[in-house]
Design a protein around this motif. Sequence first.
Motif, PDB file in Angstrom:
ATOM      1  N   HIS A  62      23.029 -55.112  26.251  1.00 50.81           N
ATOM      2  CA  HIS A  62      24.692 -55.417  26.878  1.00 50.81           C
ATOM      3  C   HIS A  62      25.558 -55.261  25.952  1.00 50.81           C
ATOM      4  O   HIS A  62      26.128 -56.277  25.273  1.00 50.81           O
ATOM      5  N   PRO A  63      25.881 -54.019  25.539  1.00 53.58           N
ATOM      6  CA  PRO A  63      26.881 -53.888  24.431  1.00 53.58           C
ATOM      7  C   PRO A  63      28.389 -54.277  24.953  1.00 53.58           C
ATOM      8  O   PRO A  63      29.139 -54.494  23.866  1.00 53.58           O
ATOM      9  N   ASP A  64      28.384 -54.434  25.896  1.00 53.28           N
ATOM     10  CA  ASP A  64      29.869 -55.218  26.405  1.00 53.28           C
ATOM     11  C   ASP A  64      29.994 -56.571  26.326  1.00 53.28           C
ATOM     12  O   ASP A  64      31.112 -57.335  26.412  1.00 53.28           O
ATOM     13  N   MET A  65      28.900 -57.298  26.137  1.00 54.40           N
ATOM     14  CA  MET A  65      28.910 -58.764  25.641  1.00 54.40           C
ATOM     15  C   MET A  65      29.043 -59.203  24.205  1.00 54.40           C
ATOM     16  O   MET A  65      28.393 -58.555  23.201  1.00 54.40           O
ATOM     17  N   ALA A  66      30.058 -60.077  24.070  1.00 55.83           N
ATOM     18  CA  ALA A  66      30.334 -60.286  22.749  1.00 55.83           C
ATOM     19  C   ALA A  66      29.624 -61.436  22.201  1.00 55.83           C
ATOM     20  O   ALA A  66      29.320 -61.650  20.904  1.00 55.83           O
ATOM     21  N   MET A  67      28.917 -62.186  23.235  1.00 55.18           N
ATOM     22  CA  MET A  67      28.182 -63.372  22.623  1.00 55.18           C
ATOM     23  C   MET A  67      27.035 -63.690  23.859  1.00 55.18           C
ATOM     24  O   MET A  67      27.474 -63.413  25.133  1.00 55.18           O
ATOM     25  N   VAL A  68      26.004 -64.184  23.590  1.00 59.05           N
ATOM     26  CA  VAL A  68      25.105 -64.774  24.679  1.00 59.05           C
ATOM     27  C   VAL A  68      24.719 -66.216  24.337  1.00 59.05           C
ATOM     28  O   VAL A  68      24.490 -66.603  23.197  1.00 59.05           O
ATOM     29  N   TYR A  69      24.349 -66.822  25.319  1.00 58.62           N
ATOM     30  CA  TYR A  69      23.888 -68.228  25.226  1.00 58.62           C
ATOM     31  C   TYR A  69      22.762 -68.643  26.068  1.00 58.62           C
ATOM     32  O   TYR A  69      22.699 -67.766  27.020  1.00 58.62           O
ATOM     33  N   HIS A 122      26.381 -69.046  33.451  1.00 61.29           N
ATOM     34  CA  HIS A 122      27.579 -68.020  33.811  1.00 61.29           C
ATOM     35  C   HIS A 122      27.683 -66.910  32.882  1.00 61.29           C
ATOM     36  O   HIS A 122      27.587 -67.291  31.894  1.00 61.29           O
ATOM     37  N   SER A 123      27.984 -65.801  33.429  1.00 61.52           N
ATOM     38  CA  SER A 123      28.033 -64.577  32.726  1.00 61.52           C
ATOM     39  C   SER A 123      29.289 -63.782  32.977  1.00 61.52           C
ATOM     40  O   SER A 123      29.732 -64.072  34.155  1.00 61.52           O
ATOM     41  N   GLY A 124      29.764 -62.945  32.142  1.00 61.44           N
ATOM     42  CA  GLY A 124      30.885 -62.041  32.328  1.00 61.44           C
ATOM     43  C   GLY A 124      32.063 -62.853  31.875  1.00 61.44           C
ATOM     44  O   GLY A 124      32.088 -63.193  30.872  1.00 61.44           O
ATOM     45  N   ASP A 125      33.113 -62.832  32.951  1.00 59.21           N
ATOM     46  CA  ASP A 125      34.429 -63.566  32.508  1.00 59.21           C
ATOM     47  C   ASP A 125      34.092 -65.070  32.703  1.00 59.21           C
ATOM     48  O   ASP A 125      34.450 -65.524  33.860  1.00 59.21           O
ATOM     49  N   ARG A 154      38.127 -69.342  22.890  1.00 59.40           N
ATOM     50  CA  ARG A 154      38.838 -68.595  22.270  1.00 59.40           C
ATOM     51  C   ARG A 154      38.084 -67.047  22.833  1.00 59.40           C
ATOM     52  O   ARG A 154      38.571 -65.994  23.006  1.00 59.40           O
ATOM     53  N   ILE A 155      36.580 -67.108  22.370  1.00 58.53           N
ATOM     54  CA  ILE A 155      35.935 -65.827  22.552  1.00 58.53           C
ATOM     55  C   ILE A 155      35.849 -65.539  24.000  1.00 58.53           C
ATOM     56  O   ILE A 155      36.163 -64.433  24.348  1.00 58.53           O
ATOM     57  N   ALA A 156      35.695 -66.561  25.022  1.00 68.27           N
ATOM     58  CA  ALA A 156      35.931 -66.366  26.539  1.00 68.27           C
ATOM     59  C   ALA A 156      37.198 -65.758  26.893  1.00 68.27           C
ATOM     60  O   ALA A 156      37.233 -65.032  27.915  1.00 68.27           O
ATOM     61  N   SER A 157      38.153 -66.018  26.222  1.00 69.96           N
ATOM     62  CA  SER A 157      39.474 -65.589  26.758  1.00 69.96           C
ATOM     63  C   SER A 157      39.558 -64.002  26.319  1.00 69.96           C
ATOM     64  O   SER A 157      40.566 -63.348  26.848  1.00 69.96           O
TER      65      SER A 157
END
Length: 296
Positions: free
Chosen positions: A109-116, A137-140, A185-188
């Motif tokens: 998922h190269p469009d994801m900056a972070m995973v938890y 939750h994922s995405g925005d 900040r990351i999620a924004s």
Amino acid sequence: MDKTPRVSVIIPVYNGEAFIKDAVDSVLNQTFRDFELIVVNDGSEDNTEDVLLPYIRSIRYIKTKNRGVSAARNMGIRLSKGEFVAFLDQDDVFHPRKLEVTVSYLDAHPDMAMVYTPIDRIDSEGTMLQRKRLKGHSGDIFPRLFLKSFIAPSMAVCRKKIFSKIGMFSETLSSEGEDYDLFLRIASRFKVGYVNEPLVIYRLHPGNVSKTKQEVAPFRYEQVLGIHAPHLLSHYRLGWWVYRKRMSKVYREKARVYLKQDRHEDAISALKASLALYPFRMDVLLMMFRLTIPGG
């Protein structure tokens, strides 16, 4: 010439002699082997360094003056060489497949900056506690994250390149707010992924559930949410509703702290502020009734 690792795992530690061995072992025993482990000793005054001494050839060890957990994590980020950065708190433990699963997800998922990932919990003796599974939750995820803080550092693996765009952990916010601020900040700015598999064991003990931390939390959250409210209100159609509901809860928690401190007038003011924002909280109405009605 040393090969650049794909993942940099960062453990900040301060007076962590009781649990740091378990944390380090959990990283060194990962099924995914292409990583470096950076341990930043934030001026510990106990035997942390002695516990870490047998691992010196297997880790990158840095000792600094005590400047707080944010400064220690930031030192690790600056020194890291990996494409991905994973955080682990000194009293937590990685599942053996933590890096394998999260790196695989980010590669896919190269469009994801972070995973938890979710967590399991143990007590100070290592006994597994009843599992509390919250919906991921994922995405925005920004509005949901504003509404509730549900990501802890040990749960997250990030692409290192994002830190050049959003900055690192705030060193002016103390514990109970610095990680929430970073993840907001990351999620924004970026999409965030979620893997529904508990890959972290979170340890509950007196040091991380102290009365002082519980009393500081709502005030720190008020500060962090104030920083991020403009983004919420300007980018989301129902941002005003999310803001009012969240801040109502913060004022409720402030009232509870004031009550424990026998500051009844401050508690009443906080409850009034809570109801003004979101008048549908029955628990707040009941607290107000008990405080303001004789014999309530």
